[in-house]
Design a protein around this motif. Structure first.
Motif, short mmCIF file in Angstrom:
data_model
loop_
_atom_site.label_atom_id
_atom_site.label_comp_id
_atom_site.label_asym_id
_atom_site.label_seq_id
_atom_site.Cartn_x
_atom_site.Cartn_y
_atom_site.Cartn_z
N PRO A 212 0.84 -1.21 0.00
CA PRO A 212 0.00 0.00 0.00
C PRO A 212 0.87 1.26 0.00
CG PRO A 212 -0.69 -1.55 1.71
CD PRO A 212 0.63 -2.02 1.20
N ALA A 213 0.28 2.35 -0.44
CA ALA A 213 1.00 3.62 -0.43
C ALA A 213 1.39 4.00 0.99
CB ALA A 213 0.12 4.71 -1.04
N PRO A 214 2.56 4.62 1.19
CA PRO A 214 3.05 4.95 2.53
C PRO A 214 2.11 5.81 3.36
CG PRO A 214 4.78 5.22 0.89
CD PRO A 214 3.51 4.98 0.14
N ASP A 215 1.33 6.66 2.71
CA ASP A 215 0.46 7.56 3.48
C ASP A 215 -0.73 6.84 4.11
OD1 ASP A 215 -0.88 7.00 1.17
OD2 ASP A 215 -1.33 9.07 0.64
N LEU A 216 -0.90 5.54 3.79
CA LEU A 216 -2.00 4.79 4.39
C LEU A 216 -1.85 4.69 5.91
CD1 LEU A 216 -4.55 3.04 4.09
CD2 LEU A 216 -3.05 1.06 3.75
N LEU A 217 -0.63 4.51 6.39
CA LEU A 217 -0.39 4.40 7.83
C LEU A 217 -0.85 5.65 8.57
CD1 LEU A 217 3.15 2.74 7.88
CD2 LEU A 217 0.97 1.67 8.46
N LEU A 218 -0.56 6.81 7.98
CA LEU A 218 -0.97 8.06 8.61
C LEU A 218 -2.49 8.16 8.67
CD1 LEU A 218 -0.25 10.83 9.76
CD2 LEU A 218 -0.18 11.71 7.42
N THR A 219 -3.14 7.75 7.59
CA THR A 219 -4.61 7.79 7.55
C THR A 219 -5.21 6.87 8.61
OG1 THR A 219 -4.53 8.23 5.18
CG2 THR A 219 -6.63 7.48 6.07
N ILE A 220 -4.66 5.67 8.73
CA ILE A 220 -5.18 4.70 9.70
C ILE A 220 -4.97 5.18 11.13
CG2 ILE A 220 -4.91 2.34 10.59
CD1 ILE A 220 -4.14 1.50 7.75
N SER A 221 -3.84 5.81 11.38
CA SER A 221 -3.53 6.27 12.73
C SER A 221 -4.52 7.32 13.23
CB SER A 221 -2.11 6.84 12.78
OG SER A 221 -2.02 8.02 12.01
N ARG A 222 -5.24 7.93 12.31
CA ARG A 222 -6.20 8.96 12.69
C ARG A 222 -7.59 8.40 12.99
NH1 ARG A 222 -4.43 13.13 7.83
NH2 ARG A 222 -2.52 13.93 8.83
N LEU A 223 -7.76 7.10 12.78
CA LEU A 223 -9.06 6.48 13.07
C LEU A 223 -9.29 6.44 14.58
CD1 LEU A 223 -8.96 3.43 10.62
CD2 LEU A 223 -10.11 5.62 10.27
N LYS A 224 -10.55 6.39 14.97
CA LYS A 224 -10.88 6.32 16.39
C LYS A 224 -10.36 5.02 16.98
CE LYS A 224 -15.04 9.18 16.26
NZ LYS A 224 -16.51 9.22 16.53
N LYS A 225 -9.77 5.12 18.16
CA LYS A 225 -9.24 3.93 18.83
C LYS A 225 -10.37 2.96 19.15
CE LYS A 225 -5.29 6.28 20.90
NZ LYS A 225 -4.58 6.63 22.16
N GLU A 226 -10.06 1.70 19.10
CA GLU A 226 -10.98 0.61 19.42
C GLU A 226 -12.11 0.45 18.40
OE1 GLU A 226 -9.93 -1.28 21.73
OE2 GLU A 226 -8.40 0.17 22.32
N SER A 227 -12.16 1.27 17.36
CA SER A 227 -13.20 1.11 16.35
C SER A 227 -12.90 -0.11 15.48
CB SER A 227 -13.31 2.36 15.48
OG SER A 227 -12.09 2.61 14.81
N THR A 228 -13.95 -0.74 14.97
CA THR A 228 -13.79 -1.93 14.12
C THR A 228 -13.55 -1.50 12.67
OG1 THR A 228 -15.23 -3.24 15.55
CG2 THR A 228 -14.87 -4.05 13.30
#
Length: 324
Positions: A212-228
């Motif tokens: 996956p593109a490197p910026d995917l990690l940054l996008t995922i890190s911004r998701l709400k914690k514990e969300s499915t």
């Protein structure tokens, strides 16, 4: 402002090809290559004739024929200028000299007289041309299972490798697309064995690693914690790859699904706050849950894979300038 350039060093007149055709072909090629641009003035008839040591009438005839083809424009009292309509001419599409066309026509006519059909002659010419082209440059195919991924990865591989790459669907290989049409097949690890079996021993088949593109990690890190998070792709390897990436920076539950497993996707969508998916899964999401927040993942071919393929191609086509 118009510019005049000398063509003395760029037009090579030989005795094998008519001088008029030599001049026309050379001018076309120089325009296609950007040596002459829109508004540029070509050498005068007298100047070019003197430079080449030919009769001015010969140069005049060449310019006249180019003018009739709307390649150049003759302005009384000012000279001959390049017209805008040919600025985008492809250097590889410069017409053959008339002498070459005559040879081809005579060859075709001879085969006709010997009783061969037009289709047979056409096929023979195409096969001969294909053989010559292959000796100069390999025919490369990128094989994947979905049109979106195949087209995207083929374009990326072509850009990185420096060679034309044709996108081919796995389902078409061996059916509408025959293995002998290509010299090199490139595919992901998931399809490697299947492609290798269809392609046979006569073709080079290479697996590539995608990520996956490197910026995917940054996008995922911004998701709400514990969300499915629901992860979707068309093959198990891609699902596992996406899950691994999500697990790196997300503490919530991650559910992986194949795009064909509709029932499992429906269940996961009830609890998932966001869907992370490959481009080939867009239609599935829109159909099942059009308002669901999604993150579409663009996969890229890793440079190490490209260098490996380039090095192997270089062994058989050493004259090519490819990444290696």
């Amino acid at each position: 402002m118009s510019r005049t350039k000398t063509a003395q060093s760029r037009i090579a007149v030989t005795h094998r090809v008519p001088i008029v055709e030599q001049i026309k072909t050379s001018v076309l090629r120089q325009i296609a290559q950007g040596i002459y641009k829109e508004g540029d003035r070509l050498p005068s008839i007298r100047q070019l004739a003197r430079d080449l040591g030919v009769n001015p009438n010969t140069v005049s005839k060449a310019y006249s024929e180019l003018s009739q083809s709307h390649v150049v424009e003759s302005v009384t009292g000012k000279g001959v200028f390049v017209k805008q309509s040919v600025i985008s001419v492809d250097p590889e599409n410069v017409p053959l000299p008339r002498e070459a066309q005559v040879v081809i026509e005579e060859t075709i006519e001879r085969f006709f007289n010997e009783g061969y059909s037009g289709e047979s002659i056409k096929h023979a010419f195409i096969m001969a041309l294909d053989k010559i082209i292959r000796s100069r440059q390999p025919m490369v195919a990128l094989v994947e299972c979905t049109p979106q991924d195949t087209a995207y990865l083929a374009k990326e591989l072509s850009s990185k490798l420096g060679l034309p790459v044709t996108p081919v669907l796995v389902s078409d290989l061996g059916a509408t697309v025959q293995p002998e049409e290509f010299d090199v097949f490139v595919t992901t690890l998931f399809h490697f064995q299947a492609v290798k079996e269809i392609a046979g021993e006569c073709n080079m088949v290479f697996p590539v690693n995608i990520a996956p593109a490197p910026d995917l990690l940054l996008t995922i890190s911004r998701l709400k914690k514990e969300s499915t998070v629901l992860v979707m792709a068309t093959d198990p390897d891609t699902v596992d790859s996406l899950r691994s990436v999500v697990d790196l920076c997300h503490s919530g539950q991650v559910v992986g699904c194949l795009s064909e497993d509709i029932n499992r996707i429906r269940e996961a969508l009830r609890v998932a706050k966001v869907v992370i998916h490959s481009a080939s899964c867009c239609d599935v999401i829109k159909e099942l849950q059009p308002k669901q927040p999604t993150i579409e993942v663009a996969f890229h071919i890793l440079d190490d894979s490209v260098r490996m393929i380039g090095a192997e191609i270089k062994k058989l086509w050493p004259h090519l300038e490819v990444v290696s």
